[in-house]
Design a protein around this motif. Structure first.
Motif, mmCIF file in Angstrom:
data_model
loop_
_atom_site.group_PDB
_atom_site.id
_atom_site.type_symbol
_atom_site.label_atom_id
_atom_site.label_comp_id
_atom_site.label_asym_id
_atom_site.label_seq_id
_atom_site.Cartn_x
_atom_site.Cartn_y
_atom_site.Cartn_z
ATOM 1 N N ASP A 171 -15.027 -4.872 6.296
ATOM 2 C CA ASP A 171 -13.924 -4.256 5.524
ATOM 3 C C ASP A 171 -12.954 -5.323 5.039
ATOM 4 O OD1 ASP A 171 -14.904 -1.666 5.819
ATOM 5 O OD2 ASP A 171 -13.779 -1.308 7.670
ATOM 6 N N ALA A 172 -12.636 -6.270 5.910
ATOM 7 C CA ALA A 172 -11.694 -7.331 5.533
ATOM 8 C C ALA A 172 -12.283 -8.238 4.446
ATOM 9 C CB ALA A 172 -11.316 -8.151 6.767
ATOM 10 N N ALA A 197 -12.123 -6.384 1.149
ATOM 11 C CA ALA A 197 -10.788 -5.905 0.742
ATOM 12 C C ALA A 197 -10.282 -6.636 -0.485
ATOM 13 C CB ALA A 197 -9.822 -6.081 1.906
#
Length: 394
Positions: A390-391, A394
């Motif tokens: 997810d990071a 992002a």
């Protein structure tokens, strides 16, 4: 082979299909070309020579192109031995010839050819100087550190030809990849690997050269390695512009992994699957222990985001990853996002070294989360990999 590029310009370069490592470090499964040209005008100019490995073929090509005429000039754009190995022979063979090159190259000649006699036999050219041949005239432009300090390129207004030295070159023999760029199925692939590993550190200097050349009506680019470029020159120039600005070329994530016993690789493969499931445009995973480091450098520069996953080793970092990051340091890797996965069975140390090495590079954004695997990935590690993905996206 000798190829007529037009009625007055001949290609006299040679292919090297037996070379195992270019510059003793880059694998070249398709060989290498050492390009050289002859301009046959009122005055005749030889444009660079070749590598000593292929001296016999190059001399034969030169003799065929000259057809008994005597050359007036030997133009040396670049002193690296794969292009200048036969300079001394040319001077001996043709006593009336004048060597045309940069002041820095003249200084370097004695380093490569002990006892070479140059007095009265050199014409030093600088930025903007013109060498008149007749219908053809060569205007010189300094190109320092693209990729040696003595490099010059020249432009011939008669046929719009840019003799670009190592710029716009690529790996691969012409008999394998095609004589013209249009014959090359994927010029960018080996052109990119060549650029980032040979020239890549000197992006600012490449940018300076591109600015000098932008006003010129260039119709063809004749590099010292790789195909002659004629069609849609904009695509090649655009790629060089992107590469030399250290800007990402393609959307995607590059995962570079150095795994001792397979545990780190399994975690990297799982992360790749998670990234794809979460919608990553492209994910490229490379096992640094079993792949060409030059291709890995190429992919690191190609994509905007990189994940480095490595085992701890001797209270530090597993050596294939250390060597890869060192390569990136010296090639000017910059302006990218980097995430880290480490593995350690009793005292994880890989992340600390990777943070130090990557953190020393210019414009690197480190993803805050670091995933630590203990020996083998377990179900309990999956949430951390999900969060890292997810990071990264992002």
């Amino acid at each position: 082979m000798t190829v007529s590029l037009n009625s007055t310009v001949k290609y006299i370069g040679v292919d090297d299909l037996d070379l195992d490592l270019f510059e003793s470090q880059y694998v070249v499964p398709e060989g290498m070309s050492y390009n050289s040209y002859v301009i046959l005008d009122d005055r005749i100019a030889i444009m660079d020579t070749a590598d000593i490995r292929k001296e016999g073929q190059w001399k034969a090509n030169l003799a065929e192109a000259l057809g008994g005429r005597k050359p007036d000039y030997l133009v040396v754009h670049h002193m690296e031995p794969d292009h200048s190995a036969l300079v001394a022979w040319v001077l001996d063979e043709y006593p009336g010839i004048t060597l045309v090159t940069s002041a820095k190259a003249v200084q370097m000649l004695g380093q490569f050819f002990e006892g070479i006699g140059l007095e009265g036999r050199t014409k030093v050219v600088k930025e903007g100087d013109i060498l008149e041949l007749g219908a053809h005239s060569l205007r010189f432009y300094a190109a320092p550190m693209v990729h040696w300090p003595e490099v010059m390129v020249s432009f011939d207004a008669a046929d719009g030809a840019l003799y670009s030295a190592d710029a716009f070159g690529k790996f691969g023999a012409l008999s394998k990849c095609g004589f013209y760029g249009r014959d090359d199925d994927d010029w960018a692939c080996e052109g990119r690997r060549y650029y980032f590993n040979i020239v890549g550190k000197y992006g600012a200097q490449v940018q300076a050269l591109l600015k000098k050349l932008s006003p010129l009506p260039v119709k063809t680019i004749r590099p010292l390695h790789g195909p002659v470029l004629e069609d849609d020159l904009g695509q090649y120039i655009s790629l060089y512009d992107t590469w030399s600005k250290y800007a990402p070329e393609s959307e995607g994530v590059f995962i570079a992994c150095a795994s001792i016993h397979g545990g780190t690789l399994a975690a990297a493969e799982k992360l790749a699957d998670i990234l794809r499931a979460k919608g990553a445009k492209k994910v490229v995973l490379s096992d640094l222990c079993r792949s060409d480091v030059a291709e890995n450098v190429e992919d690191a520069f190609r994509y905007p985001t990189m994940v480095i996953a490595a085992s701890s080793y001797d209270a530090g970092l597993f050596t294939p990853m250390y060597e890869f990051l060192h390569r990136l340091q010296i090639k000017g890797y910059s302006n990218r996002r980097v995430a880290i996965v480490e593995n350690g069975s009793w005292a994880p140390s890989a992340a600390k070294v990777m943070v130090e090495m990557v953190g020393a590079m210019k414009g690197i954004e480190l993803v805050d989360q670091v995933v630590t695997i203990r020996s083998r990935m377990k179900a309990s590690d999956i949430p951390a990999l999900e969060s890292l993905a997810d990071a990264v996206l992002a």
